[in-house]
Design an enzyme around this catalytic site. Structure first.
Site, PDB file in Angstrom:
ATOM      1  N   ARG A  79       0.749  -1.095  -0.083  1.00  0.00           N
ATOM      2  CA  ARG A  79      -0.035   0.119   0.081  1.00  0.00           C
ATOM      3  C   ARG A  79       0.891   1.165  -0.072  1.00  0.00           C
ATOM      4  O   ARG A  79       0.274   2.326  -0.277  1.00  0.00           O
ATOM      5  CB  ARG A  79      -0.868  -0.017   1.040  1.00  0.00           C
ATOM      6  CG  ARG A  79      -2.179  -0.953   1.013  1.00  0.00           C
ATOM      7  CD  ARG A  79      -2.905  -1.165   2.252  1.00  0.00           C
ATOM      8  NE  ARG A  79      -2.657  -2.515   2.851  1.00  0.00           N
ATOM      9  CZ  ARG A  79      -2.783  -2.663   4.141  1.00  0.00           C
ATOM     10  NH1 ARG A  79      -3.271  -1.603   4.736  1.00  0.00           N
ATOM     11  NH2 ARG A  79      -2.468  -3.782   4.811  1.00  0.00           N
ATOM     12  N   GLU A 116       3.353 -10.326  14.304  1.00  0.00           N
ATOM     13  CA  GLU A 116       2.783 -10.904  15.550  1.00  0.00           C
ATOM     14  C   GLU A 116       3.351 -12.419  15.682  1.00  0.00           C
ATOM     15  O   GLU A 116       3.856 -12.943  16.877  1.00  0.00           O
ATOM     16  CB  GLU A 116       1.365 -10.737  15.544  1.00  0.00           C
ATOM     17  CG  GLU A 116       0.935 -11.108  17.094  1.00  0.00           C
ATOM     18  CD  GLU A 116      -0.514 -10.910  16.954  1.00  0.00           C
ATOM     19  OE1 GLU A 116      -1.233 -10.768  16.019  1.00  0.00           O
ATOM     20  OE2 GLU A 116      -1.207 -11.226  18.273  1.00  0.00           O
TER      21      GLU A 116
END
Ligand SMILES: O=P(O)(O)OC[C@H]1O[C@H](OP(=O)(O)OP(=O)(O)O)[C@H](O)[C@@H]1O
Ligand SMILES: Nc1ncnc2[nH]cnc12
Length: 197
Positions: A79, A116
């Site tokens: 993005r 994560e």
């Protein structure tokens, strides 16, 4: 935290326009899984006037006395490409794509970073950055800051100077700004990211 839409650059558009632009970022609770609220910028990208206003807001960070003087804009895949490339065109400088691992032919420089669960890596083609070039890093979202820290390290390893990191949206409470302590960080919007990761 209430959305803060009156940060440095978008405030130049006035509160009404800033609110309209915020409303073009769709909040999708539970995507890709709980407790994440995914911030989907595709409605904003599809609105030509809003996209132009966001690019202009980024450009204002680089203009005038005290603005960041940059030689090149770098964007994080994917993005960051969508905002960084039009910004580079607007500023009249080149654009560097920082790609996810395995997309560029060798030789590349690579920085691994933690997500994560597990790890990821970004790469930059060796030799595409002029030594000492002043680089503006651009992405849509600052969350934990893992991507941004890796991107800054990659640019520096390739000989560039990271002048500033600019984001459309900061998810507050996830530690991104803290991980970038000591660097110049610009965000156009801030929302509460607590509970996300
Ligand atoms: O601050 P962080 O916790 O590192 O998260 C922010 C990053 O996550 C998103 O990209 P993603 O890795 O989802 O890739 P995409 O742009 O290809 O969808 C976003 O565009 C940032 O690059
Ligand atoms: N909540 C979120 N929405 C969109 N992109 C993200 N990147 C990291 N967290 C995100």
């Amino acid at each position: 935290m209430t959305d803060d839409i009156s940060l440095v650059a978008l405030s130049g558009l006035g509160p009404e326009r800033a609110t309209e632009i915020r409303s073009l970022i769709r909040d999708v609770p539970g995507y890709p899984h709980e407790p994440i609220v995914f911030r989907d910028i595709t409605p904003l990208l599809a609105d030509g006037a809003a996209l132009a206003d966001v690019v202009e807001a980024f450009a204002r960070l680089c203009e005038g006395d005290g603005g960041h003087q940059v030689d090149v804009v770098a964007g994080m895949e994917a993005r960051g490409f969508l905002l960084g490339a039009p910004l580079a065109t607007r500023l009249g400088v080149g654009f560097l794509p920082l790609r996810k691992a395995g997309k560029l032919p060798p030789p590349v420089e690579r920085v691994d970073y933690e997500l994560e669960y597990g790890t990821a890596a970004i790469e930059l083609r060796t030799g595409t950055l002029r030594p000492g070039a002043r680089v503006l890093l651009v992405d849509d979202v600052l969350a934990t800051g893992g991507t941004a820290v890796a991107a800054a390290e990659l640019v520096e390893r390739c000989g560039g100077e990271v002048v500033s990191l600019a984001f459309l949206m900061e998810l507050g409470g996830l530690g991104g700004r803290e991980r970038l302590a000591g660097r110049t960080v610009e965000t156009l919007l801030r929302v509460d990211g607590a509970g996300e990761s």
